[in-house]
Design a protein around this motif. Structure first.
Motif, PDB file in Angstrom:
ATOM      1  N   ASN A 168       0.875  -1.164   0.000  1.00  0.00           N
ATOM      2  CA  ASN A 168       0.000   0.000   0.000  1.00  0.00           C
ATOM      3  C   ASN A 168       0.916   1.219   0.000  1.00  0.00           C
ATOM      4  O   ASN A 168       1.415   1.628   1.043  1.00  0.00           O
ATOM      5  CB  ASN A 168      -0.901  -0.021   1.233  1.00  0.00           C
ATOM      6  CG  ASN A 168      -2.058   0.933   1.115  1.00  0.00           C
ATOM      7  OD1 ASN A 168      -1.993   1.911   0.391  1.00  0.00           O
ATOM      8  ND2 ASN A 168      -3.126   0.632   1.836  1.00  0.00           N
ATOM      9  N   PHE A 169       1.171   1.784  -1.176  1.00  0.00           N
ATOM     10  CA  PHE A 169       2.295   2.687  -1.391  1.00  0.00           C
ATOM     11  C   PHE A 169       3.549   1.878  -1.053  1.00  0.00           C
ATOM     12  O   PHE A 169       3.754   0.826  -1.614  1.00  0.00           O
ATOM     13  CB  PHE A 169       2.152   3.980  -0.586  1.00  0.00           C
ATOM     14  CG  PHE A 169       1.020   4.848  -1.070  1.00  0.00           C
ATOM     15  CD1 PHE A 169       1.185   5.668  -2.171  1.00  0.00           C
ATOM     16  CD2 PHE A 169      -0.216   4.841  -0.435  1.00  0.00           C
ATOM     17  CE1 PHE A 169       0.145   6.463  -2.643  1.00  0.00           C
ATOM     18  CE2 PHE A 169      -1.256   5.627  -0.897  1.00  0.00           C
ATOM     19  CZ  PHE A 169      -1.077   6.444  -2.001  1.00  0.00           C
ATOM     20  N   PHE A 170       4.370   2.328  -0.098  1.00  0.00           N
ATOM     21  CA  PHE A 170       5.531   1.512   0.261  1.00  0.00           C
ATOM     22  C   PHE A 170       5.367   0.906   1.652  1.00  0.00           C
ATOM     23  O   PHE A 170       6.335   0.578   2.330  1.00  0.00           O
ATOM     24  CB  PHE A 170       6.846   2.309   0.154  1.00  0.00           C
ATOM     25  CG  PHE A 170       6.836   3.646   0.833  1.00  0.00           C
ATOM     26  CD1 PHE A 170       7.198   3.771   2.162  1.00  0.00           C
ATOM     27  CD2 PHE A 170       6.485   4.785   0.139  1.00  0.00           C
ATOM     28  CE1 PHE A 170       7.205   5.000   2.785  1.00  0.00           C
ATOM     29  CE2 PHE A 170       6.488   6.026   0.754  1.00  0.00           C
ATOM     30  CZ  PHE A 170       6.850   6.139   2.081  1.00  0.00           C
ATOM     31  N   GLN A 171       4.091   0.736   2.058  1.00  0.00           N
ATOM     32  CA  GLN A 171       3.785   0.089   3.333  1.00  0.00           C
ATOM     33  C   GLN A 171       3.328  -1.348   3.089  1.00  0.00           C
ATOM     34  O   GLN A 171       2.363  -1.568   2.346  1.00  0.00           O
ATOM     35  CB  GLN A 171       2.686   0.842   4.077  1.00  0.00           C
ATOM     36  CG  GLN A 171       2.251   0.169   5.383  1.00  0.00           C
ATOM     37  CD  GLN A 171       1.062   0.861   6.016  1.00  0.00           C
ATOM     38  OE1 GLN A 171       0.395   1.669   5.389  1.00  0.00           O
ATOM     39  NE2 GLN A 171       0.784   0.545   7.270  1.00  0.00           N
ATOM     40  N   PRO A 172       3.983  -2.342   3.695  1.00  0.00           N
ATOM     41  CA  PRO A 172       3.505  -3.711   3.567  1.00  0.00           C
ATOM     42  C   PRO A 172       2.100  -3.854   4.164  1.00  0.00           C
ATOM     43  O   PRO A 172       1.841  -3.361   5.268  1.00  0.00           O
ATOM     44  CB  PRO A 172       4.521  -4.535   4.373  1.00  0.00           C
ATOM     45  CG  PRO A 172       5.736  -3.659   4.473  1.00  0.00           C
ATOM     46  CD  PRO A 172       5.219  -2.259   4.511  1.00  0.00           C
ATOM     47  N   ALA A 173       1.200  -4.472   3.440  1.00  0.00           N
ATOM     48  CA  ALA A 173      -0.177  -4.622   3.904  1.00  0.00           C
ATOM     49  C   ALA A 173      -0.673  -6.023   3.580  1.00  0.00           C
ATOM     50  O   ALA A 173      -0.106  -6.728   2.737  1.00  0.00           O
ATOM     51  CB  ALA A 173      -1.078  -3.573   3.247  1.00  0.00           C
ATOM     52  N   ILE A 174      -1.746  -6.416   4.252  1.00  0.00           N
ATOM     53  CA  ILE A 174      -2.358  -7.730   4.053  1.00  0.00           C
ATOM     54  C   ILE A 174      -3.764  -7.539   3.509  1.00  0.00           C
ATOM     55  O   ILE A 174      -4.541  -6.724   4.021  1.00  0.00           O
ATOM     56  CB  ILE A 174      -2.424  -8.517   5.380  1.00  0.00           C
ATOM     57  CG1 ILE A 174      -1.031  -8.953   5.827  1.00  0.00           C
ATOM     58  CG2 ILE A 174      -3.351  -9.725   5.262  1.00  0.00           C
ATOM     59  CD1 ILE A 174      -0.398 -10.027   4.969  1.00  0.00           C
ATOM     60  N   LEU A 175      -4.090  -8.289   2.462  1.00  0.00           N
ATOM     61  CA  LEU A 175      -5.457  -8.310   1.951  1.00  0.00           C
ATOM     62  C   LEU A 175      -6.128  -9.593   2.431  1.00  0.00           C
ATOM     63  O   LEU A 175      -5.605 -10.687   2.228  1.00  0.00           O
ATOM     64  CB  LEU A 175      -5.472  -8.254   0.426  1.00  0.00           C
ATOM     65  CG  LEU A 175      -6.870  -8.014  -0.163  1.00  0.00           C
ATOM     66  CD1 LEU A 175      -7.249  -6.551  -0.043  1.00  0.00           C
ATOM     67  CD2 LEU A 175      -6.949  -8.460  -1.618  1.00  0.00           C
ATOM     68  N   VAL A 176      -7.281  -9.456   3.052  1.00  0.00           N
ATOM     69  CA  VAL A 176      -8.041 -10.601   3.546  1.00  0.00           C
ATOM     70  C   VAL A 176      -8.886 -11.162   2.409  1.00  0.00           C
ATOM     71  O   VAL A 176      -9.587 -10.408   1.718  1.00  0.00           O
ATOM     72  CB  VAL A 176      -8.930 -10.192   4.726  1.00  0.00           C
ATOM     73  CG1 VAL A 176      -9.823 -11.347   5.161  1.00  0.00           C
ATOM     74  CG2 VAL A 176      -8.066  -9.718   5.898  1.00  0.00           C
ATOM     75  N   VAL A 177      -8.850 -12.459   2.214  1.00  0.00           N
ATOM     76  CA  VAL A 177      -9.597 -13.124   1.147  1.00  0.00           C
ATOM     77  C   VAL A 177     -10.682 -14.043   1.717  1.00  0.00           C
ATOM     78  O   VAL A 177     -11.820 -14.038   1.267  1.00  0.00           O
ATOM     79  CB  VAL A 177      -8.643 -13.935   0.232  1.00  0.00           C
ATOM     80  CG1 VAL A 177      -9.426 -14.656  -0.859  1.00  0.00           C
ATOM     81  CG2 VAL A 177      -7.583 -13.024  -0.373  1.00  0.00           C
ATOM     82  N   ASP A 178     -10.337 -14.826   2.721  1.00  0.00           N
ATOM     83  CA  ASP A 178     -11.260 -15.798   3.319  1.00  0.00           C
ATOM     84  C   ASP A 178     -12.190 -15.099   4.314  1.00  0.00           C
ATOM     85  O   ASP A 178     -11.722 -14.389   5.206  1.00  0.00           O
ATOM     86  CB  ASP A 178     -10.436 -16.873   4.034  1.00  0.00           C
ATOM     87  CG  ASP A 178     -11.266 -18.045   4.517  1.00  0.00           C
ATOM     88  OD1 ASP A 178     -12.462 -17.856   4.811  1.00  0.00           O
ATOM     89  OD2 ASP A 178     -10.724 -19.154   4.619  1.00  0.00           O
ATOM     90  N   PRO A 179     -13.517 -15.272   4.208  1.00  0.00           N
ATOM     91  CA  PRO A 179     -14.437 -14.630   5.157  1.00  0.00           C
ATOM     92  C   PRO A 179     -14.236 -15.074   6.600  1.00  0.00           C
ATOM     93  O   PRO A 179     -14.561 -14.331   7.525  1.00  0.00           O
ATOM     94  CB  PRO A 179     -15.833 -15.019   4.639  1.00  0.00           C
ATOM     95  CG  PRO A 179     -15.612 -16.191   3.747  1.00  0.00           C
ATOM     96  CD  PRO A 179     -14.250 -16.012   3.158  1.00  0.00           C
ATOM     97  N   GLU A 180     -13.680 -16.287   6.803  1.00  0.00           N
ATOM     98  CA  GLU A 180     -13.381 -16.702   8.172  1.00  0.00           C
ATOM     99  C   GLU A 180     -12.276 -15.832   8.774  1.00  0.00           C
ATOM    100  O   GLU A 180     -12.288 -15.539   9.967  1.00  0.00           O
ATOM    101  CB  GLU A 180     -12.970 -18.176   8.202  1.00  0.00           C
ATOM    102  CG  GLU A 180     -14.113 -19.153   8.314  1.00  0.00           C
ATOM    103  CD  GLU A 180     -14.935 -18.979   9.589  1.00  0.00           C
ATOM    104  OE1 GLU A 180     -14.351 -18.981  10.687  1.00  0.00           O
ATOM    105  OE2 GLU A 180     -16.170 -18.826   9.478  1.00  0.00           O
ATOM    106  N   VAL A 181     -11.336 -15.422   7.937  1.00  0.00           N
ATOM    107  CA  VAL A 181     -10.295 -14.510   8.405  1.00  0.00           C
ATOM    108  C   VAL A 181     -10.914 -13.157   8.734  1.00  0.00           C
ATOM    109  O   VAL A 181     -10.557 -12.516   9.735  1.00  0.00           O
ATOM    110  CB  VAL A 181      -9.175 -14.359   7.357  1.00  0.00           C
ATOM    111  CG1 VAL A 181      -8.136 -13.343   7.823  1.00  0.00           C
ATOM    112  CG2 VAL A 181      -8.508 -15.706   7.090  1.00  0.00           C
ATOM    113  N   SER A 182     -11.864 -12.703   7.915  1.00  0.00           N
ATOM    114  CA  SER A 182     -12.574 -11.453   8.210  1.00  0.00           C
ATOM    115  C   SER A 182     -13.238 -11.528   9.576  1.00  0.00           C
ATOM    116  O   SER A 182     -13.184 -10.571  10.366  1.00  0.00           O
ATOM    117  CB  SER A 182     -13.640 -11.173   7.140  1.00  0.00           C
ATOM    118  OG  SER A 182     -13.062 -10.973   5.876  1.00  0.00           O
TER     119      SER A 182
END
Length: 505
Positions: free
Chosen positions: A79-93
């Motif tokens: 995210n720009f030059f910030q490491p970020a995580i995208l959530v894919v699994d609804p259980e993780v949400s």
């Protein structure tokens, strides 16, 4: 010549250091064993063009589809030059929003309660300050308090109807603009107790500042990123995320409203009156507090600005998209109109709160609108401790920024077959039970869900009921068969406006 050579050497050295830092950042998730997105841009990462040529929803949807195709529950991106995580699994949400809320209770938004007090709305506050403010404000958003404001919203809806009766024939009438003016009048009235009258006069200072508060270009998004990641530096340089003129306007507006009510003893059925009830022994605090009673003037202004932002653009956009879909689906529009008239007839022609909230088809139509066009396209959190996602080998460090791509989930055919079709029956009880509850998140979920969702839905439904009882909506030559969204706006909004035929009934 020697000085020039030294300057060039220093400049090149700094440039090399910055480049090396950025390159190292790009490899962050690979070093930590997290699956990654395609090769990022050195500065903009995987969100190149955000706020300028691309909306957040489309960038995150592309990442979501890539990670999901690879069978991943999460994925790492820049995210720009910030490491970020995208959530894919609804259980993780579910884990992030509810089960492990103690790890993910903050949004990671820059707040400066002293230097930029209007930035300290409930949405942005963290830790104990958020918890205390949420406790203070929660009683102001109960169903009982919504009934308290119901008549005010209803009266402004009648002003909207009168304006539409006079102007519905105009070919240049842009629907979203009119709905924005309606919600702006509502919020101005219930948040600040002022008669804005932007329905009739759209060029007020209140209207101009309100619209400006919602403009998120690349620079402002970058400032949000810098402030969230490098808070000490941001405060040192006096960085302000809220534009200075917007901040000053709403601060002065809050002050003048409060002082006027103090002097005149004014009582109104509005949000400001509810805020004034939270005071401590009739006096305002002078410094932001982390507990106890009371509010500072800055905190009052911040909550009013938040109430404005949360209720103005989101509700007008939802009504706008809903009318568009009803125009494209005339049989559905007629069925909804029949439900509205039959429900109101049972109350002897009077529009009452419980009936408005309880209309079944209207509820499903609004839910499907929020599914297809979620006003806030993603949710975000930041971890306050190292965390290993359950049933995986993926561990993230403290301070990791996570995003849950609401729009992408709402348009995932696994959960919503034919996602581009408008189908309110997706929200029949049996259909809702058949899918994972965390794939539909228009208001978030868990302790940090939208505190004003009742007000937003009430305002939206009153607006729709008022318009559908008096007008029939249909597409015209300027109505687009497929909508494009403005990348510069935080909330999903049509790029070219919304034009419909509006026929009086």
């Amino acid at each position: 010549m020697e000085l020039a050579g030294l300057i060039i050497s220093v400049f090149l050295g700094l440039a090399l250091l910055i480049y090396s830092y950025l390159r190292r950042q790009q490899q962050f998730w690979r070093r930590n064993g997290i699956p990654v997105a395609p090769e990022p841009h050195p500065l903009f990462g995987n969100v190149s063009g955000i706020g300028r040529t691309a909306h957040t929803y489309s960038l995150l949807q592309g990442l979501y589809r890539d990670f999901k195709r690879r069978g991943l529950p999460i994925g790492g991106f820049m995210n720009f030059f910030q490491p970020a995580i995208l959530v894919v699994d609804p259980e993780v949400s579910k884990n992030v929003l509810v089960r492990d809320f103690n790890v993910f209770h903050d949004r990671g938004i820059f707040v400066d309660t002293i230097g930029d007090p209007v930035s300290a709305g409930l949405f942005s506050l963290e830790g104990v300050q958020w918890k205390v403010m949420r406790q203070k404000l929660s009683p102001t958003f109960t169903s009982g308090k919504m009934k308290y404001m119901f008549s005010t919203v209803l009266s402004i809806a009648q002003e909207l109807k009168a304006f539409m009766v006079e102007n519905c024939h105009r070919e240049d009438l842009e629907v979203k603009n009119i709905l924005q003016r309606f919600t702006m009048d509502v919020i101005g009235n219930v948040a600040f107790g002022i008669e804005c009258n932007t329905i009739r006069n759209p060029n007020t200072e209140f209207s101009r500042m309100g619209n400006k508060s919602f403009e998120f270009d690349t620079v402002r998004l970058f400032k949000l990123f810098v402030g969230g990641k490098y808070r000490t530096l941001a405060k040192m340089i006096g960085m302000k995320v809220v534009p200075k003129d917007v901040s000053s306007f709403f601060m002065e507006l809050a002050k003048s409203t409060v002082y006027s009510r103090e002097i005149n003893g004014t009582k109104r059925n509005d949000f400001m009156s509810l805020l004034l009830e939270i005071r401590s022994e009739g006096k305002f605090l002078t410094e932001p507090n982390s507990g106890g009673e009371g509010l500072t003037m800055g905190e009052i202004a911040a909550q009013c600005l938040l109430f404005f932002n949360a209720g103005f653009e989101t509700s007008s956009s939802t009504m706008n998209f809903c009318l568009y879909e009803l125009a494209m689906n005339p049989d559905l529009q007629e069925k909804l109109r029949i439900e509205i008239e039959e429900s109101i007839a049972k109350d002897n022609g009077e529009i009452i709160y419980d009936t408005v909230i309880g209309m079944d088809l209207l509820e499903r139509v609004v839910n499907e609108t929020l599914r297809k066009y979620p006003p806030v396209d993603n949710l975000f959190r930041v971890s306050n401790a190292q965390y290993t996602f359950p049933n995986t080998a993926y561990t993230i460090p403290a301070g990791t920024f996570l995003q849950i791509p609401v729009y992408a989930m709402h348009h995932d055919p696994q959960y919503f077959p034919e996602p581009e079709q408008f189908k309110p029956d997706r929200f029949l009880p049996e259909a809702v039970k058949s899918r994972h509850p965390y794939v539909y998140l228009p208001f978030g979920e868990g302790p940090r869900n939208c505190i004003g969702l009742r007000f937003g839905l009430m305002q939206t439904k009153i607006g729709l009921i008022t318009l559908l009882r008096s007008f029939r909506f249909s597409p015209n030559k300027k109505t687009l068969p497929k909508l494009e969204f403005d990348p510069a706006l935080f909330v999903l909004s049509p790029k070219t406006g919304m034009y419909l035929n509006i026929e009086p009934l």
